[in-house]
Design a protein around this motif. Sequence first.
Motif, PDB file in Angstrom:
ATOM      1  N   ARG A 126     -18.747 -25.550  38.824  1.00  0.00           N
ATOM      2  CA  ARG A 126     -18.549 -25.711  37.348  1.00  0.00           C
ATOM      3  C   ARG A 126     -19.207 -27.091  36.852  1.00  0.00           C
ATOM      4  NH1 ARG A 126     -15.089 -23.260  34.336  1.00  0.00           N
ATOM      5  NH2 ARG A 126     -14.096 -22.016  36.248  1.00  0.00           N
ATOM      6  N   GLU A 139     -13.796  -0.504  33.207  1.00  0.00           N
ATOM      7  CA  GLU A 139     -12.970  -1.192  31.948  1.00  0.00           C
ATOM      8  C   GLU A 139     -13.086  -0.175  30.775  1.00  0.00           C
ATOM      9  OE1 GLU A 139     -13.799  -5.050  30.864  1.00  0.00           O
ATOM     10  OE2 GLU A 139     -13.183  -5.852  32.768  1.00  0.00           O
ATOM     11  N   THR A 146     -18.534 -18.057  34.047  1.00  0.00           N
ATOM     12  CA  THR A 146     -18.575 -18.197  32.408  1.00  0.00           C
ATOM     13  C   THR A 146     -17.192 -18.423  32.156  1.00  0.00           C
ATOM     14  OG1 THR A 146     -18.122 -15.596  32.522  1.00  0.00           O
ATOM     15  CG2 THR A 146     -20.473 -16.518  32.260  1.00  0.00           C
ATOM     16  N   ASN A 147     -16.732 -18.794  30.794  1.00  0.00           N
ATOM     17  CA  ASN A 147     -15.679 -19.205  30.049  1.00  0.00           C
ATOM     18  C   ASN A 147     -15.459 -17.866  29.396  1.00  0.00           C
ATOM     19  OD1 ASN A 147     -17.154 -19.377  27.758  1.00  0.00           O
ATOM     20  ND2 ASN A 147     -16.784 -21.692  27.715  1.00  0.00           N
ATOM     21  N   TRP A 148     -14.346 -17.774  28.665  1.00  0.00           N
ATOM     22  CA  TRP A 148     -13.778 -16.836  27.830  1.00  0.00           C
ATOM     23  C   TRP A 148     -14.681 -16.575  26.516  1.00  0.00           C
ATOM     24  CZ3 TRP A 148     -10.858 -13.218  30.115  1.00  0.00           C
ATOM     25  CH2 TRP A 148     -10.187 -13.565  31.145  1.00  0.00           C
ATOM     26  N   ASN A 149     -15.512 -17.372  26.336  1.00  0.00           N
ATOM     27  CA  ASN A 149     -16.393 -17.106  25.353  1.00  0.00           C
ATOM     28  C   ASN A 149     -17.767 -16.511  25.887  1.00  0.00           C
ATOM     29  OD1 ASN A 149     -14.811 -18.062  23.056  1.00  0.00           O
ATOM     30  ND2 ASN A 149     -15.580 -20.214  23.550  1.00  0.00           N
ATOM     31  N   GLY A 150     -17.939 -16.376  26.905  1.00  0.00           N
ATOM     32  CA  GLY A 150     -19.219 -15.826  27.845  1.00  0.00           C
ATOM     33  C   GLY A 150     -19.996 -16.810  27.908  1.00  0.00           C
ATOM     34  N   ASP A 151     -19.659 -18.176  27.782  1.00  0.00           N
ATOM     35  CA  ASP A 151     -20.780 -19.217  28.080  1.00  0.00           C
ATOM     36  C   ASP A 151     -20.949 -19.447  29.305  1.00  0.00           C
ATOM     37  OD1 ASP A 151     -20.863 -19.771  25.130  1.00  0.00           O
ATOM     38  OD2 ASP A 151     -19.085 -21.034  25.131  1.00  0.00           O
TER      39      ASP A 151
END
Length: 334
Positions: free
Chosen positions: A13, A116, A318-323
């Motif tokens: 990370r 999904e 990635t984070n929840w923003n897709g970054d």
Amino acid sequence: MALRQPLVVEVLRGPVVESLHQVMIVVTNEIGSVTNYWGNPQFLTMPRSAIKMLQALPLIESGAADKYELEDKHIALACSSHRGEKDHLAALSQWMEKVQIKEGAYVCAPHMPYDEASASDFTRRGQKPSVLCNNCAGKHSAIITTCLHLGEDPTGYEKYEHNAQKRLRKVLTETMKIDHSKVPHGVDGCGIPTYAVPLQSMATGMSALINPKETPARKAAAERLLRAVKNFPFYLSGSDNFATAVIEKSQGRAIVKGGAEGVFCGVLPEKRLAFAVKACDGASRAAQAATASLLLQLGGLNEAEFKSLAKHTLPSVTNWNGDVVGQIRIAKGR
């Protein structure tokens, strides 16, 4: 055989190594002899769904696949952990019709599709999943089909003493070279027995799919299974999946199959190699990264193919923003 250091997978990370996973690997040649390994080849584990190709052998060898005129997509489904996409369910329904299997015959429980988009479609329609949505429905279809072909009552086919399970223990004993009537066993997620064996035995078992010294019947069955998986990799898993992507990109030079708790098994037919991978802590992300690295090292994927599959072979965190905030990689020097 002396112990070696396991492969280490790092999860970063930013610049910081946030987590470490140890991964055991065994590679064998076409006759099951170990050619390389990381960690402990005798590491005892359960292969789960990673050996479904071996469990599908009786479907072919018994003559059941021929009797019911199963297509290669059905054979691939017999080896699959499918994601419940529309074409998966359609092919399984077709299989049920060919053999006249009733839904009540299955002991694997319904669950929402792993895909999904397919799961969202079920929810939007207010539709309940059927037993065919279970990711192991292909394996169960194969077991039931073989029973019916042999004139056996499939009722209770999940029980340890049923002929279906005796048949599976026999084929696993023959391919892995370890007596499955004498090893510890538990119950897999889909309800049938799963057996604890050394990682080396799993790799040896997979080598039976490419072993020229097998009997003509076993060789023919193995070749049919590999051909089906090579030609219809979508039915082995589904869209946007590591195993499907590897088989498609390599055009069958590498055939891989994953299982729960961080297990992967596979073969490289042209290289005459087989392998088994186990993340000690059961982390699938670590097992996948290790398998991808192994395929590159063994020539199952070339550099260009490996990089083109970066989403799977060089996964980002990635984070929840897709970054992108980190990376999963093999520890340097490994």
